[in-house]
Design a protein around this motif. Sequence first.
Motif, PDB file in Angstrom:
ATOM      1  N   VAL A  21       4.888  13.611   6.763  1.00 45.38           N
ATOM      2  CA  VAL A  21       5.737  14.086   5.671  1.00 45.38           C
ATOM      3  C   VAL A  21       4.859  14.242   4.435  1.00 45.38           C
ATOM      4  N   ALA A  22       4.940  15.392   3.793  1.00 43.53           N
ATOM      5  CA  ALA A  22       4.264  15.620   2.515  1.00 43.53           C
ATOM      6  C   ALA A  22       5.281  15.335   1.415  1.00 43.53           C
ATOM      7  N   LEU A  23       5.098  14.209   0.739  1.00 40.62           N
ATOM      8  CA  LEU A  23       6.027  13.766  -0.297  1.00 40.62           C
ATOM      9  C   LEU A  23       5.412  14.101  -1.650  1.00 40.62           C
ATOM     10  N   GLY A  24       6.016  15.042  -2.355  1.00 43.22           N
ATOM     11  CA  GLY A  24       5.399  15.468  -3.598  1.00 43.22           C
ATOM     12  C   GLY A  24       6.331  16.204  -4.527  1.00 43.22           C
ATOM     13  N   ASP A  25       5.715  16.943  -5.449  1.00 38.12           N
ATOM     14  CA  ASP A  25       6.460  17.710  -6.460  1.00 38.12           C
ATOM     15  C   ASP A  25       6.364  19.194  -6.144  1.00 38.12           C
ATOM     16  N   SER A  26       6.353  20.041  -7.172  1.00 35.74           N
ATOM     17  CA  SER A  26       6.334  21.487  -6.957  1.00 35.74           C
ATOM     18  C   SER A  26       5.052  21.954  -6.279  1.00 35.74           C
ATOM     19  N   LEU A  27       3.960  21.213  -6.436  1.00 35.33           N
ATOM     20  CA  LEU A  27       2.708  21.593  -5.789  1.00 35.33           C
ATOM     21  C   LEU A  27       2.822  21.476  -4.276  1.00 35.33           C
ATOM     22  N   GLY A  69      10.111  10.240  -7.064  1.00 36.13           N
ATOM     23  CA  GLY A  69       9.725  10.095  -5.663  1.00 36.13           C
ATOM     24  C   GLY A  69      10.109   8.742  -5.110  1.00 36.13           C
ATOM     25  N   LEU A  70       9.966   7.712  -5.931  1.00 36.91           N
ATOM     26  CA  LEU A  70      10.365   6.368  -5.508  1.00 36.91           C
ATOM     27  C   LEU A  70      11.865   6.311  -5.251  1.00 36.91           C
ATOM     28  N   ASP A  71      12.645   6.970  -6.094  1.00 35.25           N
ATOM     29  CA  ASP A  71      14.103   6.950  -5.943  1.00 35.25           C
ATOM     30  C   ASP A  71      14.565   7.567  -4.627  1.00 35.25           C
ATOM     31  N   ARG A  72      13.774   8.489  -4.075  1.00 37.82           N
ATOM     32  CA  ARG A  72      14.224   9.202  -2.877  1.00 37.82           C
ATOM     33  C   ARG A  72      13.352   8.956  -1.644  1.00 37.82           C
ATOM     34  N   VAL A  73      12.374   8.071  -1.753  1.00 33.94           N
ATOM     35  CA  VAL A  73      11.432   7.918  -0.650  1.00 33.94           C
ATOM     36  C   VAL A  73      12.115   7.507   0.648  1.00 33.94           C
ATOM     37  N   ASP A  74      13.140   6.691   0.580  1.00 30.56           N
ATOM     38  CA  ASP A  74      13.767   6.202   1.814  1.00 30.56           C
ATOM     39  C   ASP A  74      14.425   7.317   2.618  1.00 30.56           C
ATOM     40  N   TRP A  75      15.058   8.269   1.928  1.00 34.90           N
ATOM     41  CA  TRP A  75      15.698   9.350   2.690  1.00 34.90           C
ATOM     42  C   TRP A  75      14.806  10.573   2.843  1.00 34.90           C
ATOM     43  N   THR A  81       8.451   8.867  11.264  1.00 30.57           N
ATOM     44  CA  THR A  81       7.320   9.463  10.549  1.00 30.57           C
ATOM     45  C   THR A  81       6.068   8.644  10.828  1.00 30.57           C
ATOM     46  N   ASP A  82       4.983   9.334  11.199  1.00 33.53           N
ATOM     47  CA  ASP A  82       3.733   8.640  11.517  1.00 33.53           C
ATOM     48  C   ASP A  82       2.848   8.422  10.295  1.00 33.53           C
ATOM     49  N   GLY A  83       2.990   9.273   9.282  1.00 31.27           N
ATOM     50  CA  GLY A  83       2.168   9.138   8.090  1.00 31.27           C
ATOM     51  C   GLY A  83       2.687  10.012   6.973  1.00 31.27           C
ATOM     52  N   VAL A  84       2.331   9.664   5.739  1.00 27.15           N
ATOM     53  CA  VAL A  84       2.786  10.396   4.559  1.00 27.15           C
ATOM     54  C   VAL A  84       1.592  10.843   3.726  1.00 27.15           C
ATOM     55  N   ILE A  85       1.606  12.098   3.303  1.00 31.38           N
ATOM     56  CA  ILE A  85       0.671  12.598   2.299  1.00 31.38           C
ATOM     57  C   ILE A  85       1.403  12.506   0.969  1.00 31.38           C
ATOM     58  N   LEU A  86       0.955  11.631   0.099  1.00 32.74           N
ATOM     59  CA  LEU A  86       1.644  11.353  -1.160  1.00 32.74           C
ATOM     60  C   LEU A  86       0.977  12.115  -2.299  1.00 32.74           C
ATOM     61  N   GLU A  87       1.706  13.078  -2.866  1.00 30.89           N
ATOM     62  CA  GLU A  87       1.189  13.929  -3.945  1.00 30.89           C
ATOM     63  C   GLU A  87       2.186  13.898  -5.091  1.00 30.89           C
ATOM     64  N   LEU A  88       2.043  12.947  -5.979  1.00 29.39           N
ATOM     65  CA  LEU A  88       2.932  12.829  -7.131  1.00 29.39           C
ATOM     66  C   LEU A  88       2.135  12.353  -8.341  1.00 29.39           C
ATOM     67  N   GLY A  89       2.646  12.668  -9.524  1.00 33.18           N
ATOM     68  CA  GLY A  89       2.005  12.230 -10.756  1.00 33.18           C
ATOM     69  C   GLY A  89       1.700  13.345 -11.730  1.00 33.18           C
ATOM     70  N   ALA A  90       1.660  14.597 -11.237  1.00 32.83           N
ATOM     71  CA  ALA A  90       1.336  15.714 -12.134  1.00 32.83           C
ATOM     72  C   ALA A  90       2.370  15.859 -13.241  1.00 32.83           C
ATOM     73  N   ILE A 109       6.057   3.028  -4.018  1.00 34.59           N
ATOM     74  CA  ILE A 109       6.236   3.957  -2.892  1.00 34.59           C
ATOM     75  C   ILE A 109       5.345   3.535  -1.724  1.00 34.59           C
ATOM     76  N   ILE A 110       4.081   3.257  -2.032  1.00 36.79           N
ATOM     77  CA  ILE A 110       3.121   2.872  -0.992  1.00 36.79           C
ATOM     78  C   ILE A 110       3.553   1.578  -0.310  1.00 36.79           C
ATOM     79  N   VAL A 111       3.963   0.597  -1.117  1.00 37.99           N
ATOM     80  CA  VAL A 111       4.391  -0.693  -0.572  1.00 37.99           C
ATOM     81  C   VAL A 111       5.618  -0.518   0.320  1.00 37.99           C
ATOM     82  N   ARG A 112       6.552   0.307  -0.126  1.00 34.89           N
ATOM     83  CA  ARG A 112       7.768   0.518   0.669  1.00 34.89           C
ATOM     84  C   ARG A 112       7.445   1.188   2.000  1.00 34.89           C
ATOM     85  N   LEU A 113       6.550   2.173   1.970  1.00 33.39           N
ATOM     86  CA  LEU A 113       6.175   2.854   3.207  1.00 33.39           C
ATOM     87  C   LEU A 113       5.386   1.924   4.128  1.00 33.39           C
ATOM     88  N   LYS A 114       4.475   1.155   3.545  1.00 34.17           N
ATOM     89  CA  LYS A 114       3.716   0.192   4.355  1.00 34.17           C
ATOM     90  C   LYS A 114       4.650  -0.816   5.010  1.00 34.17           C
TER      91      LYS A 114
END
Length: 203
Positions: A21-27, A69-75, A81-90, A109-114
């Motif tokens: 899953v690519a979890l990010g913003d408009s990018l 992203g943290l607010d919606r990471v669970d859904w 999901t085997d892994g997440v590409i986390l692209e947030l902060g811009a 976010i990282i702690v929750r996914l781990k």
Amino acid sequence: MTLAAPLRAQGASQERTLNLVALGDSLTAGYGLPADAAFPVQLEAALKARGQAVTIANAGVSGDTATGGLDRVDWSVPDGTDGVILELGANDMLRGTDPSVTEKALDAIIVRLKGRGIPVLLAGMRAAPNLGPDYGRRFDAIYPRLAERHGLILYPFFLDGIAGDRGLNLADGLHPTRAGVERVVAGILPSVEDFLKRLRKGP
């Protein structure tokens, strides 16, 4: 033995498909682009062309901050999901958000996914020069620190090679064109392949 050897070779080549899953913003979402030009779609195609069995879901939301992203990471990141590409902060950076707020949200976010057994590849961002050197130092330090803290593969700057290039960005100067996304994919591809090796190897 003449039958067993080909069967072993065949089994070795049939790797399980990894679901990212690519979890990010408009990018990540592909702002201003056709759906087939978005980062997750282009990255998946590039990986498959290199023989990787992988799917990449687009969980990019335009305008999202790290806290969003943290607010919606669970859904946004389903079970299986085997892994997440986390692209947030811009967007945090563009709004001048205190870097400590951004870091805290990304860390959560990282702690929750781990906690769910889902590894993360961290795609970094860098502050625009107009925000000043102090802000830049504080913001730019977020991603290396998180990667070290959690033992993550880090791609230091998601927009490496395209930031500030008018020919690779839309008229707003912030979002990549299709060709810009291709450049992003080419840059991050080795890191993603390392990530896939880590996922296949297991803990």
